[in-house]
Design a protein around this motif. Structure first.
Motif, PDB file in Angstrom:
ATOM      1  N   ARG A  70       0.839  -1.209   0.000  1.00 29.45           N
ATOM      2  CA  ARG A  70       0.000   0.000   0.000  1.00 29.45           C
ATOM      3  C   ARG A  70       0.870   1.253   0.000  1.00 29.45           C
ATOM      4  N   TYR A  71       0.371   2.253  -0.639  1.00 30.35           N
ATOM      5  CA  TYR A  71       1.013   3.570  -0.621  1.00 30.35           C
ATOM      6  C   TYR A  71      -0.094   4.572  -0.896  1.00 30.35           C
ATOM      7  N   ALA A  72       0.191   5.828  -0.589  1.00 30.15           N
ATOM      8  CA  ALA A  72      -0.815   6.863  -0.824  1.00 30.15           C
ATOM      9  C   ALA A  72      -0.903   7.065  -2.334  1.00 30.15           C
ATOM     10  N   THR A  73      -1.915   6.487  -2.916  1.00 33.44           N
ATOM     11  CA  THR A  73      -2.047   6.448  -4.377  1.00 33.44           C
ATOM     12  C   THR A  73      -2.415   7.825  -4.922  1.00 33.44           C
ATOM     13  N   LYS A  74      -1.592   8.327  -5.811  1.00 37.25           N
ATOM     14  CA  LYS A  74      -1.848   9.665  -6.360  1.00 37.25           C
ATOM     15  C   LYS A  74      -2.648   9.568  -7.652  1.00 37.25           C
ATOM     16  N   LYS A  75      -2.425   8.477  -8.410  1.00 35.52           N
ATOM     17  CA  LYS A  75      -3.095   8.372  -9.703  1.00 35.52           C
ATOM     18  C   LYS A  75      -3.844   7.042  -9.760  1.00 35.52           C
ATOM     19  N   PHE A  76      -5.158   7.162  -9.812  1.00 32.36           N
ATOM     20  CA  PHE A  76      -6.001   5.963  -9.886  1.00 32.36           C
ATOM     21  C   PHE A  76      -6.332   5.668 -11.337  1.00 32.36           C
ATOM     22  N   ASP A  77      -6.578   4.388 -11.624  1.00 30.17           N
ATOM     23  CA  ASP A  77      -7.064   3.977 -12.932  1.00 30.17           C
ATOM     24  C   ASP A  77      -8.577   4.218 -12.934  1.00 30.17           C
ATOM     25  N   SER A  78      -8.988   5.288 -13.628  1.00 28.59           N
ATOM     26  CA  SER A  78     -10.404   5.680 -13.546  1.00 28.59           C
ATOM     27  C   SER A  78     -11.312   4.726 -14.318  1.00 28.59           C
ATOM     28  N   THR A  79     -10.717   3.753 -15.042  1.00 26.59           N
ATOM     29  CA  THR A  79     -11.559   2.799 -15.779  1.00 26.59           C
ATOM     30  C   THR A  79     -11.928   1.593 -14.907  1.00 26.59           C
ATOM     31  N   THR A  82     -13.420  -0.222 -11.451  1.00 22.01           N
ATOM     32  CA  THR A  82     -14.358  -0.008 -10.337  1.00 22.01           C
ATOM     33  C   THR A  82     -14.221  -1.151  -9.337  1.00 22.01           C
ATOM     34  N   ILE A  83     -14.272  -0.828  -8.088  1.00 24.30           N
ATOM     35  CA  ILE A  83     -14.250  -1.884  -7.057  1.00 24.30           C
ATOM     36  C   ILE A  83     -15.566  -2.661  -7.160  1.00 24.30           C
ATOM     37  N   PRO A  84     -15.496  -3.987  -7.301  1.00 28.18           N
ATOM     38  CA  PRO A  84     -16.742  -4.766  -7.401  1.00 28.18           C
ATOM     39  C   PRO A  84     -17.614  -4.589  -6.149  1.00 28.18           C
ATOM     40  N   ASP A  85     -18.926  -4.662  -6.355  1.00 26.28           N
ATOM     41  CA  ASP A  85     -19.882  -4.400  -5.263  1.00 26.28           C
ATOM     42  C   ASP A  85     -19.647  -5.280  -4.028  1.00 26.28           C
ATOM     43  N   GLY A 122      -7.418  20.583  -5.674  1.00 24.16           N
ATOM     44  CA  GLY A 122      -7.448  20.060  -7.036  1.00 24.16           C
ATOM     45  C   GLY A 122      -6.990  18.618  -7.176  1.00 24.16           C
ATOM     46  N   GLN A 123      -6.849  17.912  -6.063  1.00 29.55           N
ATOM     47  CA  GLN A 123      -6.307  16.550  -6.129  1.00 29.55           C
ATOM     48  C   GLN A 123      -7.224  15.630  -6.959  1.00 29.55           C
ATOM     49  N   ALA A 124      -6.612  15.008  -7.985  1.00 30.82           N
ATOM     50  CA  ALA A 124      -7.385  14.247  -8.967  1.00 30.82           C
ATOM     51  C   ALA A 124      -7.950  12.941  -8.413  1.00 30.82           C
ATOM     52  N   GLN A 125      -7.341  12.444  -7.314  1.00 30.09           N
ATOM     53  CA  GLN A 125      -7.828  11.174  -6.748  1.00 30.09           C
ATOM     54  C   GLN A 125      -9.323  11.252  -6.420  1.00 30.09           C
ATOM     55  N   VAL A 126      -9.768  12.462  -6.065  1.00 27.98           N
ATOM     56  CA  VAL A 126     -11.161  12.641  -5.637  1.00 27.98           C
ATOM     57  C   VAL A 126     -12.136  12.272  -6.756  1.00 27.98           C
ATOM     58  N   VAL A 127     -11.728  12.517  -8.001  1.00 27.60           N
ATOM     59  CA  VAL A 127     -12.628  12.185  -9.116  1.00 27.60           C
ATOM     60  C   VAL A 127     -12.209  10.915  -9.854  1.00 27.60           C
ATOM     61  N   GLU A 128     -10.954  10.547  -9.762  1.00 30.15           N
ATOM     62  CA  GLU A 128     -10.480   9.412 -10.573  1.00 30.15           C
ATOM     63  C   GLU A 128     -10.648   8.048  -9.895  1.00 30.15           C
ATOM     64  N   ALA A 129     -10.700   8.049  -8.564  1.00 25.71           N
ATOM     65  CA  ALA A 129     -10.797   6.760  -7.860  1.00 25.71           C
ATOM     66  C   ALA A 129     -12.195   6.168  -8.036  1.00 25.71           C
ATOM     67  N   SER A 130     -12.258   4.870  -7.922  1.00 24.87           N
ATOM     68  CA  SER A 130     -13.548   4.176  -8.032  1.00 24.87           C
ATOM     69  C   SER A 130     -14.544   4.698  -6.993  1.00 24.87           C
ATOM     70  N   HIS A 131     -14.101   4.801  -5.742  1.00 30.24           N
ATOM     71  CA  HIS A 131     -14.993   5.213  -4.651  1.00 30.24           C
ATOM     72  C   HIS A 131     -14.340   6.336  -3.842  1.00 30.24           C
ATOM     73  N   LEU A 132     -15.175   7.118  -3.199  1.00 28.59           N
ATOM     74  CA  LEU A 132     -14.668   8.178  -2.315  1.00 28.59           C
ATOM     75  C   LEU A 132     -15.449   8.145  -1.009  1.00 28.59           C
ATOM     76  N   PRO A 183     -10.124   8.366  -1.042  1.00 27.22           N
ATOM     77  CA  PRO A 183     -10.466   7.707  -2.301  1.00 27.22           C
ATOM     78  C   PRO A 183      -9.965   6.260  -2.262  1.00 27.22           C
ATOM     79  N   ALA A 184     -10.673   5.382  -2.947  1.00 29.44           N
ATOM     80  CA  ALA A 184     -10.268   3.967  -2.999  1.00 29.44           C
ATOM     81  C   ALA A 184     -10.519   3.438  -4.405  1.00 29.44           C
ATOM     82  N   GLY A 185      -9.645   2.573  -4.850  1.00 27.95           N
ATOM     83  CA  GLY A 185      -9.798   2.003  -6.194  1.00 27.95           C
ATOM     84  C   GLY A 185      -8.555   1.243  -6.587  1.00 27.95           C
ATOM     85  N   TYR A 186      -8.117   1.454  -7.806  1.00 28.95           N
ATOM     86  CA  TYR A 186      -6.963   0.702  -8.311  1.00 28.95           C
ATOM     87  C   TYR A 186      -5.945   1.668  -8.901  1.00 28.95           C
TER      88      TYR A 186
END
Ligand code: FMN
Length: 215
Positions: free
Chosen positions: A16-25, A27-30, A72-82, A188-191
């Motif tokens: 784990r690390y503080a992820t700065k760039k998420f793969d916005s494509t 999604t964490i499965p339900d 302006g941190q992009a993780q807020v919009v790019e991560a699967s979940h917030l 934010p959480a995702g991949y």
């Protein structure tokens, strides 16, 4: 309980690390997300008061507004979940009574038998200034954040703890004041994106003998 090895946990924590760039494509499965919500719910708190709510922000317009209130941190919009971790503002006798009722119902103990416990909690919470109460609750919300990040990592899910935000604006954007909550921290959480350079940086941590002292 099924135990996991310490090696598994340490390897997850190194992964784990503080992820700065998420793969916005991605999604964490339900089913995994539901488990992470359960991780949040199971967080321990002082007296068991659970002085929080975890707001899962799905609405993309709200997420865009929150990005503007997060340096302006992009993780807020790019991560699967917030998740926005919020405290119950100004804990009161009603919150203590809610816990007493819940304990009584869950454990089948008459509420009268919990009167002593109720008075201890009231004696602790009531005299505190509002700001002190909210700070006390915030300290507990951070336990939820830590538990969430660790559990996510062990599930192969990336996160980024975020204090780089304006809580007052978060409260306004999400209408939290009206709900009686105040935002504290977000996650934010995702991949991770394949090209997040931070993923390969060595961990910067002080040596064990500096941070742990045996007395
Ligand atoms: C409470 C808290 C707030 C943080 N706020 C931010 C933030 O707003 N944005 C960010 O990119 N990283 C943030 N970080 C990440 C830290 O910079 C990072 O955890 C630290 O440098 C250690 O690196 P690592 O998590 O990758 O091991 C925060 C971390 C914590 C624990």
């Amino acid at each position: 309980m099924n135990t996991v090895t310490g090696d598994t946990i340490i390897s997850g924590l190194n992964w784990r690390y503080a992820t700065k760039k998420f793969d916005s494509t991605r999604t964490i499965p339900d089913d995994l997300w539901s488990q992470l919500e359960e991780v949040l719910r199971l967080t321990p708190s002082s007296f068991g008061l659970q002085p929080w709510k975890f707001f899962v922000v799905k609405n993309p317009e709200l997420r865009a507004k929150l990005q503007g209130a997060s340096w302006g941190q992009a993780q807020v919009v790019e991560a699967s979940h917030l998740v926005v971790f919020a405290v119950k503002h100004n804990l009161s006798a009603a919150d203590i009574d809610k816990l007493v009722t819940s304990t009584s119902n869950t454990r089948g103990v008459p509420a009268e038998k919990l009167e002593g416990y109720r008075n201890i909690m009231l004696g602790f919470v009531n005299p505190m200034e509002v700001e002190k109460k909210d700070n006390w609750s915030a300290r507990q919300v951070y336990i939820a954040l830590g538990q969430f990040m660790t559990a996510a990592a062990l599930m192969g899910i990336d996160t980024c703890p975020m204090e780089g935000l304006d809580p007052v604006k978060y409260n306004e954007i999400l209408g939290l004041n009206e709900l009686g909550y105040h935002a504290v921290v977000a996650c934010p959480a995702g991949y991770r994106s394949a090209d997040d350079r931070n993923a390969n940086l060595a961990k910067v941590r002080y040596p064990l003998n500096e941070v742990v002292q045996h007395l």
